[in-house]
Enzyme design. Sequence first.
Site, PDB file in Angstrom:
ATOM      1  N   GLY A 178      51.094  32.797  26.920  1.00 19.58           N
ATOM      2  CA  GLY A 178      52.297  31.928  26.097  1.00 19.58           C
ATOM      3  C   GLY A 178      51.642  31.010  24.952  1.00 19.58           C
ATOM      4  O   GLY A 178      52.143  30.165  24.447  1.00 19.58           O
ATOM      5  N   GLU A 218      46.708  35.466  30.877  1.00 18.52           N
ATOM      6  CA  GLU A 218      47.685  36.505  30.602  1.00 18.52           C
ATOM      7  C   GLU A 218      48.320  36.554  29.109  1.00 18.52           C
ATOM      8  O   GLU A 218      49.423  36.465  28.810  1.00 18.52           O
ATOM      9  CB  GLU A 218      48.614  36.644  31.464  1.00 18.52           C
ATOM     10  CG  GLU A 218      48.280  36.686  32.906  1.00 18.52           C
ATOM     11  CD  GLU A 218      49.541  36.572  34.004  1.00 18.52           C
ATOM     12  OE1 GLU A 218      50.402  36.047  33.472  1.00 18.52           O
ATOM     13  OE2 GLU A 218      49.384  37.121  34.986  1.00 18.52           O
ATOM     14  N   PRO A 219      47.298  36.585  28.047  1.00 16.74           N
ATOM     15  CA  PRO A 219      47.842  36.239  26.710  1.00 16.74           C
ATOM     16  C   PRO A 219      48.342  37.590  26.250  1.00 16.74           C
ATOM     17  O   PRO A 219      47.815  38.789  26.603  1.00 16.74           O
ATOM     18  CB  PRO A 219      46.545  36.162  25.845  1.00 16.74           C
ATOM     19  CG  PRO A 219      45.536  36.418  26.569  1.00 16.74           C
ATOM     20  CD  PRO A 219      46.020  36.507  28.011  1.00 16.74           C
ATOM     21  N   GLY A 220      49.510  37.777  25.487  1.00 23.04           N
ATOM     22  CA  GLY A 220      50.159  38.872  24.960  1.00 23.04           C
ATOM     23  C   GLY A 220      49.956  38.672  23.435  1.00 23.04           C
ATOM     24  O   GLY A 220      49.450  39.236  22.681  1.00 23.04           O
ATOM     25  N   ARG A 221      51.260  37.952  23.176  1.00 22.99           N
ATOM     26  CA  ARG A 221      51.383  37.686  21.681  1.00 22.99           C
ATOM     27  C   ARG A 221      50.188  37.311  20.918  1.00 22.99           C
ATOM     28  O   ARG A 221      50.002  37.606  19.852  1.00 22.99           O
ATOM     29  CB  ARG A 221      52.451  36.268  21.533  1.00 22.99           C
ATOM     30  CG  ARG A 221      52.978  36.174  20.173  1.00 22.99           C
ATOM     31  CD  ARG A 221      53.643  34.862  20.290  1.00 22.99           C
ATOM     32  NE  ARG A 221      55.058  34.964  21.292  1.00 22.99           N
ATOM     33  CZ  ARG A 221      56.251  35.144  21.110  1.00 22.99           C
ATOM     34  NH1 ARG A 221      56.402  36.008  19.954  1.00 22.99           N
ATOM     35  NH2 ARG A 221      57.055  35.152  22.074  1.00 22.99           N
ATOM     36  N   CYS A 254      74.508  47.913  12.667  1.00 20.67           N
ATOM     37  CA  CYS A 254      75.895  47.474  12.320  1.00 20.67           C
ATOM     38  C   CYS A 254      76.241  46.131  13.284  1.00 20.67           C
ATOM     39  O   CYS A 254      77.153  46.150  14.291  1.00 20.67           O
ATOM     40  CB  CYS A 254      76.853  48.520  12.674  1.00 20.67           C
ATOM     41  SG  CYS A 254      76.529  49.955  11.757  1.00 20.67           S
ATOM     42  N   GLU A 255      75.715  45.205  12.830  1.00 22.50           N
ATOM     43  CA  GLU A 255      75.710  43.670  13.546  1.00 22.50           C
ATOM     44  C   GLU A 255      75.475  42.909  12.283  1.00 22.50           C
ATOM     45  O   GLU A 255      74.518  42.846  11.707  1.00 22.50           O
ATOM     46  CB  GLU A 255      74.661  43.510  14.524  1.00 22.50           C
ATOM     47  CG  GLU A 255      75.072  44.136  15.887  1.00 22.50           C
ATOM     48  CD  GLU A 255      75.943  43.581  16.644  1.00 22.50           C
ATOM     49  OE1 GLU A 255      76.259  42.418  16.629  1.00 22.50           O
ATOM     50  OE2 GLU A 255      76.760  44.540  17.350  1.00 22.50           O
ATOM     51  N   TYR A 297      56.136  41.768  20.735  1.00 25.00           N
ATOM     52  CA  TYR A 297      57.644  41.758  20.960  1.00 25.00           C
ATOM     53  C   TYR A 297      58.459  42.385  20.198  1.00 25.00           C
ATOM     54  O   TYR A 297      59.609  41.927  19.639  1.00 25.00           O
ATOM     55  CB  TYR A 297      58.169  40.373  21.515  1.00 25.00           C
ATOM     56  CG  TYR A 297      57.201  39.969  22.495  1.00 25.00           C
ATOM     57  CD1 TYR A 297      57.406  40.516  23.952  1.00 25.00           C
ATOM     58  CD2 TYR A 297      56.308  38.866  22.438  1.00 25.00           C
ATOM     59  CE1 TYR A 297      56.659  40.063  24.890  1.00 25.00           C
ATOM     60  CE2 TYR A 297      55.457  38.517  23.226  1.00 25.00           C
ATOM     61  CZ  TYR A 297      55.756  38.901  24.601  1.00 25.00           C
ATOM     62  OH  TYR A 297      54.835  38.534  25.661  1.00 25.00           O
TER      63      TYR A 297
END
Length: 444
Positions: free
Chosen positions: A252, A293-296, A364-365, A393
């Site tokens: 996080g 647990e780093p991801g970003r 198409c949004e 992500y």
Amino acid sequence: MTLLDHIWPTTATINSYGHLTINGCDVVALAHQYETPLYLLDAATISQHCRTYHEALQHGYCGTSSIHYASKALLNTAVAQFMAAEGLGLDVVSGGELYIALRAGVPAANMHLHGNVKTRAELEMALEAGVGRIVVDTLDELALLSQLTSHHSQPQAIMLRLAPGIDADTHAYIATGHEESKFGLPLAVFGEAVDHIRESPGLRLSGLHVHLGSQLFDDRPFVQAIELLLDRASWLRATFDITIDTISPGGGIGVAYTTEQAYNIHMWAQQVGRALEAGCAARGLPLPKLVIEPGRSIIARAGVALYSVVATKAAPQRPRYLHIDGGMADNIRPALYQAKYAALLANRAHENPVEQVHVAGRFCESGDVLLRDVALPYATSGDLLALASSGAYTLSMASNYNQVPRPALLLVESGTATLIQRRETYADLIIRDSALPVREKGLG
Ligand SMILES: Cc1ncc(COP(=O)(O)O)c(C=O)c1O
């Protein structure tokens, strides 16, 4: 390089043509060769982040520690191999992530299986592979695991993920430690979970875990969480003579996307390490292994997304729209939780901004607008837009909305680009389809 250097890969420069380069590769040339949208990952930036985590833990904590890359941030075979070579374990949350990691050659023992939903098939797969730890999220999962391991000669190591009721300061969609979170065991059922484990010969309670959310910049919630986990560890030891060997405050750690500064990893590790050491000393506990647990914070900054400007749209008194050839299907974050990004024109990176524009995706949004009010040189169709901090992500959440093939991914290293995930083809779009048998018209 230019304004906001700290959000681009550490190797980013601008060459004499005014082109953005990453790790010795001219990104304009790469875009011509591999077409857009295109994602680049800078090997040097990932390695630097891994090194920083290793050093920070070594200096910040006296006990043993390990780093598990949260593979939900971005995973494919090469990324799994890269992380393993950097000395990281993996945190996986599905049979699919486990499959890729195993196929990439990551030892199962260096993996943790996470997730608020783990199906029976996924648990069986993890047990069969021999994953290091299963991080249990619900009492139902615990009951199933107990049943699945009842005949095991060696107990499976598990951790309990607790919902600590700690509100961390981040977007509601990426906060996970508060009381109403769908993740983790409520503190009120901790005792029940422990009773269940004590009655399960196939399970061994190895550790306690929390994850508070993503994109956090304050160490206080982490320190609070460590205290809360150590209180439970102390109670376990006093009541049942169970000594847990592992504590994990999850991941996080916040990164920079625009003007903010990335969370200082050394300072974070020092605060967490100190809290753990002091907390154990105060309770007479041996130092557990600290697993993070780093991801970003490992992969976001290493990534750059490249898009072609295909068309523009002007309206009186309003910012122009730049229409690009990607958008929410390769990067859902702005549409999902108003994530902000910074961009530059990669083919004219030396030019100063002259106007504020909106960058609209092709999907198409109406919500598919990747950037709003971003300052750029005057852009026209054919220009190449680079989005910073795009490694986490983005592709891992990509879809085939509007049946647009997903982009390719290159790893750039010392002037060489390696295709580590090819662009999808139209044929890929129907590879899972079965045509209906020919039906005759007009019959009854
Ligand atoms: C259990 C767990 N660990 C680690 C992470 C990684 O978080 P981040 O990418 O913000 O470091 C997540 C992300 O949601 C998570 O749920």
